[in-house]
Motif scaffolding. Structure first.
Motif, short mmCIF file in Angstrom:
data_model
loop_
_atom_site.label_atom_id
_atom_site.label_comp_id
_atom_site.label_asym_id
_atom_site.label_seq_id
_atom_site.Cartn_x
_atom_site.Cartn_y
_atom_site.Cartn_z
N MET A 1 0.85 -1.19 0.00
CA MET A 1 0.00 0.00 0.00
C MET A 1 0.88 1.24 0.00
O MET A 1 2.03 1.19 0.48
CB MET A 1 -0.92 0.03 1.23
N PRO A 2 0.37 2.35 -0.52
CA PRO A 2 1.14 3.60 -0.46
C PRO A 2 1.15 4.13 0.97
O PRO A 2 0.11 4.20 1.61
CB PRO A 2 0.39 4.53 -1.41
N GLU A 3 2.32 4.51 1.49
CA GLU A 3 2.41 5.05 2.84
C GLU A 3 2.11 6.54 2.79
O GLU A 3 2.98 7.37 2.50
CB GLU A 3 3.81 4.79 3.41
N ASP A 4 0.84 6.86 3.04
CA ASP A 4 0.41 8.25 3.01
C ASP A 4 -0.66 8.48 4.07
O ASP A 4 -0.93 7.60 4.90
CB ASP A 4 -0.10 8.62 1.61
N ALA A 5 -1.26 9.67 4.03
CA ALA A 5 -2.27 10.02 5.03
C ALA A 5 -3.48 9.10 4.95
O ALA A 5 -4.09 8.76 5.97
CB ALA A 5 -2.69 11.48 4.85
N TRP A 6 -3.82 8.67 3.72
CA TRP A 6 -4.97 7.77 3.59
C TRP A 6 -4.72 6.47 4.33
O TRP A 6 -5.60 5.96 5.04
CB TRP A 6 -5.24 7.47 2.11
N LEU A 7 -3.52 5.91 4.20
CA LEU A 7 -3.20 4.64 4.86
C LEU A 7 -3.28 4.77 6.37
O LEU A 7 -3.81 3.89 7.06
CB LEU A 7 -1.81 4.16 4.44
N THR A 8 -2.78 5.88 6.91
CA THR A 8 -2.86 6.10 8.35
C THR A 8 -4.31 6.12 8.82
O THR A 8 -4.68 5.47 9.80
CB THR A 8 -2.17 7.43 8.73
N GLY A 9 -5.16 6.88 8.09
CA GLY A 9 -6.58 6.91 8.45
C GLY A 9 -7.25 5.55 8.32
O GLY A 9 -8.09 5.17 9.14
N PHE A 10 -6.86 4.82 7.28
CA PHE A 10 -7.42 3.48 7.07
C PHE A 10 -7.08 2.56 8.24
O PHE A 10 -7.95 1.86 8.77
CB PHE A 10 -6.88 2.91 5.76
N LEU A 11 -5.83 2.57 8.67
CA LEU A 11 -5.43 1.70 9.78
C LEU A 11 -6.07 2.13 11.09
O LEU A 11 -6.45 1.29 11.92
CB LEU A 11 -3.91 1.69 9.90
N LEU A 12 -6.22 3.44 11.29
CA LEU A 12 -6.87 3.92 12.51
C LEU A 12 -8.34 3.50 12.57
O LEU A 12 -8.91 3.41 13.67
CB LEU A 12 -6.77 5.45 12.59
N SER A 13 -8.95 3.23 11.40
CA SER A 13 -10.35 2.80 11.39
C SER A 13 -10.54 1.44 12.06
O SER A 13 -11.66 1.09 12.43
CB SER A 13 -10.89 2.75 9.96
N PHE A 14 -9.44 0.69 12.24
CA PHE A 14 -9.52 -0.60 12.93
C PHE A 14 -9.41 -0.45 14.44
O PHE A 14 -9.53 -1.43 15.18
CB PHE A 14 -8.40 -1.53 12.44
N GLY A 15 -9.18 0.78 14.90
CA GLY A 15 -9.06 1.02 16.34
C GLY A 15 -7.92 0.23 16.94
O GLY A 15 -6.80 0.21 16.40
N THR A 16 -8.20 -0.44 18.05
CA THR A 16 -7.17 -1.21 18.75
C THR A 16 -7.01 -2.62 18.19
O THR A 16 -6.24 -3.42 18.72
CB THR A 16 -7.51 -1.32 20.25
N GLN A 17 -7.71 -2.90 17.11
CA GLN A 17 -7.72 -4.26 16.57
C GLN A 17 -6.70 -4.49 15.45
O GLN A 17 -6.80 -5.45 14.70
CB GLN A 17 -9.12 -4.61 16.04
N VAL A 18 -5.71 -3.60 15.33
CA VAL A 18 -4.66 -3.78 14.33
C VAL A 18 -3.31 -3.48 14.96
O VAL A 18 -3.18 -2.57 15.79
CB VAL A 18 -4.88 -2.87 13.10
N GLU A 19 -2.31 -4.27 14.58
CA GLU A 19 -0.94 -4.04 15.01
C GLU A 19 -0.05 -4.01 13.78
O GLU A 19 -0.09 -4.93 12.96
CB GLU A 19 -0.47 -5.15 15.95
N VAL A 20 0.71 -2.94 13.63
CA VAL A 20 1.64 -2.83 12.51
C VAL A 20 2.93 -3.54 12.89
O VAL A 20 3.61 -3.16 13.85
CB VAL A 20 1.93 -1.36 12.16
N ILE A 21 3.26 -4.59 12.16
CA ILE A 21 4.49 -5.33 12.41
C ILE A 21 5.67 -4.64 11.73
O ILE A 21 6.72 -4.44 12.32
CB ILE A 21 4.36 -6.79 11.93
N GLU A 22 5.47 -4.29 10.47
CA GLU A 22 6.49 -3.53 9.73
C GLU A 22 5.81 -2.78 8.58
O GLU A 22 4.71 -3.15 8.17
CB GLU A 22 7.58 -4.46 9.19
N PRO A 23 6.43 -1.67 8.17
CA PRO A 23 7.72 -1.11 8.59
C PRO A 23 7.60 -0.35 9.91
O PRO A 23 6.51 0.08 10.29
CB PRO A 23 8.07 -0.18 7.43
N ALA A 24 8.73 -0.18 10.56
CA ALA A 24 8.76 0.51 11.85
C ALA A 24 8.31 1.95 11.72
O ALA A 24 7.67 2.51 12.63
CB ALA A 24 10.17 0.43 12.44
N SER A 25 8.61 2.58 10.58
CA SER A 25 8.22 3.98 10.38
C SER A 25 6.71 4.14 10.41
O SER A 25 6.19 5.10 11.00
CB SER A 25 8.78 4.49 9.05
#
Length: 303
Positions: free
Chosen positions: A256-280
């Motif tokens: 996926m492209p690492e941009d503002a959309w991706l951040t918002g998309f991941l936040l939509s999962f609330g506490t139910q998502v953990e980013v393993i990588e990349p660390a950034s």
């Protein structure tokens, strides 16, 4: 081979209206003499095709000529009805008269086998009106003014030349030429807040090839979800990207492209998502979550 070429000649004349023997010969890679033999064969078969000599002459079909239903096979007739049924279900046709007439012509019932509702819950009338208005602007090449809520800027007015409606990844988009940006843009229909078709017309511009547009960089990301999120995981990611774990959880490896959309998309999962990588990306998500907490923390500390 000749029979196939004869049909192609008829289709070509139906589309172009009038042409010449040399042009047909070039298109079908045969001699001009062969084209004239084909025209004679079509005439003998009852197709009203005419030739006129002279500078302004040419080859053409009788006005209002349509192909007989026998030209299409049963499967082709069914495919045509299915395609029109799909378009009608998606709001692309005003009524079902065309389907009923073609069904009668083909002797095939136009069964209502599909229903597609692209409108949001509670907004069916307004969303369908917007779709049909934009469809009309595209068909009639009318310049359109829209009020649009962009992803990276405030709400703005745009004057556009609408070119195509596109359904992509569970949402409708309008492909158009933006006169302010002097470039092609893709507008999400739900973000078009107001719209009006202007009196001015435009000459349709050819859409650029995908190869002509710069390719966005997609980085590999790895995510982990608990088993309770199976419905969202398979909603958002392809099965080939999902790796079920022995405990029922899911690991997703995707690009996926690492941009503002991706951040918002991941936040939509609330506490139910953990980013393993990349660390950034993991750090960005943590920072955004902290900002959300600071903005929404209770005035009185929880006991």
């Amino acid at each position: 081979m000749q029979e196939s070429r004869l049909f192609k000649i008829v289709y070509y004349l139906l589309e172009k209206g009038r042409t010449t023997a040399p042009r047909l010969a070039e298109k079908f890679e045969v001699s001009v003499r062969t084209i004239y033999r084909d025209i004679d064969a079509l005439s003998e078969a009852g197709i009203p095709v005419y030739t006129e000599p002279g500078r302004n002459g040419g080859i053409y079909l009788m006005e209002d000529f349509v192909l007989d239903r026998a030209v299409l096979s049963k499967s082709e007739k069914q495919e045509i009805l299915a395609a029109l049924q799909s378009l009608s279900a998606a709001g692309g046709m005003g009524n079902t008269d065309t389907l009923d007439k073609l069904g009668a012509l083909f002797h095939i019932p136009a069964d209502n086998w599909l229903e597609v509702d692209f409108s949001r819950w509670g907004h069916r009338q307004n969303d369908n009106l917007k779709f049909n208005m934009l469809k009309s602007a595209i068909i009639h090449h009318k310049i359109t003014k829209i009020t649009y809520a962009g992803a990276s800027q405030a709400i703005s007015e745009r004057v556009i030349e609408p070119l195509k409606l596109i359904y992509k990844s569970k949402a409708w988009y309008l492909s158009a030429y933006c006169t302010q940006k002097q470039d092609y843009r893709l507008f999400k229909l739900t973000r078009i807040l107001e719209w009006s078709i202007l009196d001015d017309s435009f000459l349709p511009r050819p859409l650029p090839d995908q190869t002509d547009t710069p390719q966005q960089i997609y980085n590999q990301i790895t995510l982990r979800f608990p088993k309770e999120m199976a419905h969202r995981v398979y909603d958002e990611f392809d099965k080939t990207e999902v790796r079920p774990q022995e405990n029922g959880d899911f690991t997703v490896v995707t690009r996926m492209p690492e941009d503002a959309w991706l951040t918002g998309f991941l936040l939509s999962f609330g506490t139910q998502v953990e980013v393993i990588e990349p660390a950034s990306l993991r750090n960005i998500l943590a920072q955004q979550a902290k900002l959300i907490y600071e903005k929404n923390k209770p005035d009185i500390p929880c006991q």
